[in-house]
Design a protein around this motif. Structure first.
Motif, PDB file in Angstrom:
ATOM      1  N   ASP A  41       0.811  -1.218   0.000  1.00 56.11           N
ATOM      2  CA  ASP A  41       0.000   0.000   0.000  1.00 56.11           C
ATOM      3  C   ASP A  41       0.845   1.269   0.000  1.00 56.11           C
ATOM      4  O   ASP A  41       0.303   2.373  -0.127  1.00 56.11           O
ATOM      5  N   ASN A  42       2.155   1.145   0.125  1.00 57.87           N
ATOM      6  CA  ASN A  42       3.052   2.299   0.000  1.00 57.87           C
ATOM      7  C   ASN A  42       3.598   2.462  -1.413  1.00 57.87           C
ATOM      8  O   ASN A  42       4.242   3.468  -1.713  1.00 57.87           O
ATOM      9  N   VAL A  43       3.364   1.446  -2.264  1.00 55.64           N
ATOM     10  CA  VAL A  43       3.996   1.413  -3.583  1.00 55.64           C
ATOM     11  C   VAL A  43       2.927   1.345  -4.668  1.00 55.64           C
ATOM     12  O   VAL A  43       2.298   0.307  -4.864  1.00 55.64           O
ATOM     13  N   SER A  44       2.705   2.447  -5.377  1.00 54.76           N
ATOM     14  CA  SER A  44       1.742   2.441  -6.478  1.00 54.76           C
ATOM     15  C   SER A  44       2.375   1.946  -7.762  1.00 54.76           C
ATOM     16  O   SER A  44       1.711   1.316  -8.594  1.00 54.76           O
ATOM     17  N   ALA A  45       3.654   2.197  -7.940  1.00 54.68           N
ATOM     18  CA  ALA A  45       4.400   1.778  -9.120  1.00 54.68           C
ATOM     19  C   ALA A  45       5.877   1.895  -8.801  1.00 54.68           C
ATOM     20  O   ALA A  45       6.269   2.660  -7.909  1.00 54.68           O
ATOM     21  N   PRO A  46       6.740   1.144  -9.491  1.00 52.06           N
ATOM     22  CA  PRO A  46       8.166   1.245  -9.207  1.00 52.06           C
ATOM     23  C   PRO A  46       8.710   2.663  -9.300  1.00 52.06           C
ATOM     24  O   PRO A  46       9.509   3.085  -8.458  1.00 52.06           O
ATOM     25  N   SER A  47       8.282   3.417 -10.292  1.00 51.48           N
ATOM     26  CA  SER A  47       8.790   4.783 -10.448  1.00 51.48           C
ATOM     27  C   SER A  47       8.398   5.653  -9.265  1.00 51.48           C
ATOM     28  O   SER A  47       9.186   6.489  -8.806  1.00 51.48           O
ATOM     29  N   ALA A  48       7.181   5.453  -8.747  1.00 53.60           N
ATOM     30  CA  ALA A  48       6.736   6.231  -7.590  1.00 53.60           C
ATOM     31  C   ALA A  48       7.519   5.845  -6.343  1.00 53.60           C
ATOM     32  O   ALA A  48       7.865   6.712  -5.518  1.00 53.60           O
ATOM     33  N   ALA A  49       7.807   4.550  -6.187  1.00 54.55           N
ATOM     34  CA  ALA A  49       8.608   4.125  -5.043  1.00 54.55           C
ATOM     35  C   ALA A  49      10.006   4.716  -5.110  1.00 54.55           C
ATOM     36  O   ALA A  49      10.549   5.180  -4.092  1.00 54.55           O
ATOM     37  N   ALA A  50      10.588   4.724  -6.300  1.00 49.66           N
ATOM     38  CA  ALA A  50      11.921   5.297  -6.459  1.00 49.66           C
ATOM     39  C   ALA A  50      11.923   6.775  -6.099  1.00 49.66           C
ATOM     40  O   ALA A  50      12.832   7.267  -5.415  1.00 49.66           O
ATOM     41  N   ALA A  51      10.894   7.499  -6.528  1.00 49.37           N
ATOM     42  CA  ALA A  51      10.815   8.933  -6.236  1.00 49.37           C
ATOM     43  C   ALA A  51      10.655   9.173  -4.737  1.00 49.37           C
ATOM     44  O   ALA A  51      11.300  10.071  -4.164  1.00 49.37           O
TER      45      ALA A  51
END
Length: 461
Positions: free
Chosen positions: A38-48
């Motif tokens: 629930d903290n990760v919508s997509a890999p790019s968002a997690a990286a940001a």
């Protein structure tokens, strides 16, 4: 550091939302955070988010994730999916295991994670193991040792810190520590013979971190969760096994601990027992306040707290010095497929040749799994909609009597099924489904062997 800063430094907390938890980390001087789905919508968002957090905090920070493959995947949506760890036991090729782990670790490093709470080194006892199951390589301690070491080395080669779990072995207890405190009734001699062997191998190999589970180890410290037990952490893990690396508790918001210890006391008890990282207390603020109070009252030596914080920071610092170039999300697809292709196991039916007719009718309770199979079939030119029944069996599935039965998680359902063809894939990833389709079409053999005992079927071809 001040005492409150030291107390926060040893805590790794869960957080809410998909943004960077800058305020939480700053306010409590946390040593790190752990990301969930629930903290990760997509890999790019997690990286940001991870990049923002590091820049804002400006000091070494543990950013961790549970990413085992199979049932435990927090980062999806573009990141490579890997089969359950039991696939490694079925393939029994440590080189493939290491390559898959390195591929996964490279993607996670590229997203800003520096600690992965994997691999699982629990030896599963079979169908009576409700918690670990396909997360374990198998029921042979030597097999588990080989692949836990290979996976840990692969993750380390990718520049992330592997955390071997769940000491002293969660695979042989008949209860789930998420719900209750399981009682481990094996003698110490039996534990050494089976459950402890992969962890002893990890210690001997110099692996950097071990997670301690929540078990009532009756032969060592009855009635006390092992994550809070001095005789288990300091006596058994550090003393008998000689481990001098980072000791991480399992999540302290699990019922095995949560229902027994107040939030304010849980961090202190873990540190006094010998843990270095206080993972996911229900209330990080209360745990921090409890640690501060315990040091001020003399119930927790400040030196023990400083030792834990130092060990945590040293582990992160070493990982930073050896970090190689990270890889892009999705770049590990070939490594994932190679592992799945080596793990496919035919336990009933012909060992070669085509296993289905001119077309197949696929069934399963999980629409996503069915869709993944359909995509693999279409890519291979296998007609869908009519023909041989192919039934995809996930966790808790009922046995089937005709066509092709495919176990996607643990293979035990295949022993209760009567389908003429029965196959274990140990995963429902695109790579696993592609490998399955190739076997069904007779274009590839199924080289895997069951890493657990399943009465009523053969171990493989």
């Amino acid at each position: 550091m001040t005492l409150p800063q030291l107390a926060g430094q040893v805590i790794v907390a869960r957080y809410a939302g998909r943004g960077a938890p800058v305020d939480l980390v700053r306010r409590l001087h946390l040593g790190g955070v752990i990301a969930f789905s629930d903290n990760v919508s997509a890999p790019s968002a997690a990286a940001a988010a991870n990049r923002t957090l590091r820049r804002a905090v400006g000091r070494p920070l543990l950013i961790g994730v549970d990413q085992e493959g199979g049932l435990v995947e927090r980062v999806r949506g573009g990141a490579t999916r890997f089969p359950a760890f039991m696939a490694a036991g079925a393939a029994d090729d440590p080189g493939l295991t290491r390559a898959a782990a390195r591929a996964s670790g490279g993607e996670l490093a590229g997203l800003g994670f520096d600690v992965v709470f994997a691999p699982v080194a629990d030896v599963t006892s079979g169908p009576g193991d409700p918690t670990i199951g396909s997360r374990s390589p198998g029921s042979d301690p030597d097999l588990v040792s080989r692949h836990a070491l290979a996976a840990a080395r692969g993750l380390a080669a990718a520049g992330v810190v592997p955390v071997v779990k769940h000491f002293p072995g969660h695979g042989s207890v008949p209860a789930d520590s998420h719900r209750v405190l399981p009682v481990q009734r094996r003698s110490l001699a039996r534990l050494r013979q089976v459950d402890l062997r992969p962890f002893a191998a990890a210690v001997d190999a110099g692996l950097p971190a071990v997670m301690v589970g929540h078990l009532d180890v009756a032969a060592v410290d009855p009635g006390v969760p092992s994550s809070l037990s001095g005789p288990v952490l300091t006596g058994l893990l550090r003393g008998r096994l000689g481990f001098d690396g980072l000791v991480v508790t399992d999540a302290l918001d699990m019922a095995a601990v949560r229902d027994r210890v107040r939030s304010r006391a849980v961090g202190t008890r873990a540190l006094r027992a010998g843990a270095d990282v206080v993972l996911m207390p229900r209330s990080p603020a209360a745990a921090r306040a409890g640690i501060v109070g315990a040091v001020r009252s003399g119930r927790l030596p400040r030196e023990r707290l400083e030792e834990a914080a130092t060990r945590m920071l040293a582990t992160l610092g070493h990982a930073d010095r050896v970090r190689p170039r990270p890889t892009a999300p999705g770049s590990g697809a070939a490594a994932s497929r190679r592992l799945s292709a080596a793990a496919v196991t035919v336990v009933a039916g012909p060992c070669s040749g085509r296993l289905v007719g001119d077309g197949v009718r696929v069934r399963g309770s999980d629409p996503a799994q069915v869709a993944t199979f359909r995509a693999a079939a279409r890519a291979a030119g296998l007609p869908l909609g009519a023909g041989t029944n192919v039934t995809l069996l996930g966790r808790g599935a009922d046995p089937v009597r005709r066509g092709v039965a495919v176990a996607l998680a643990t293979p035990y359902v295949l022993g209760r099924s009567r389908a003429p063809v029965r196959i274990a894939t140990f995963g429902s990833t695109p790579g696993a489904m592609s490998a399955l389709v190739q076997v069904l079409l007779g274009r590839a053999r199924a080289p895997g062997r069951l890493p657990v005992e399943v009465p009523g079927v053969r171990a493989g071809c």
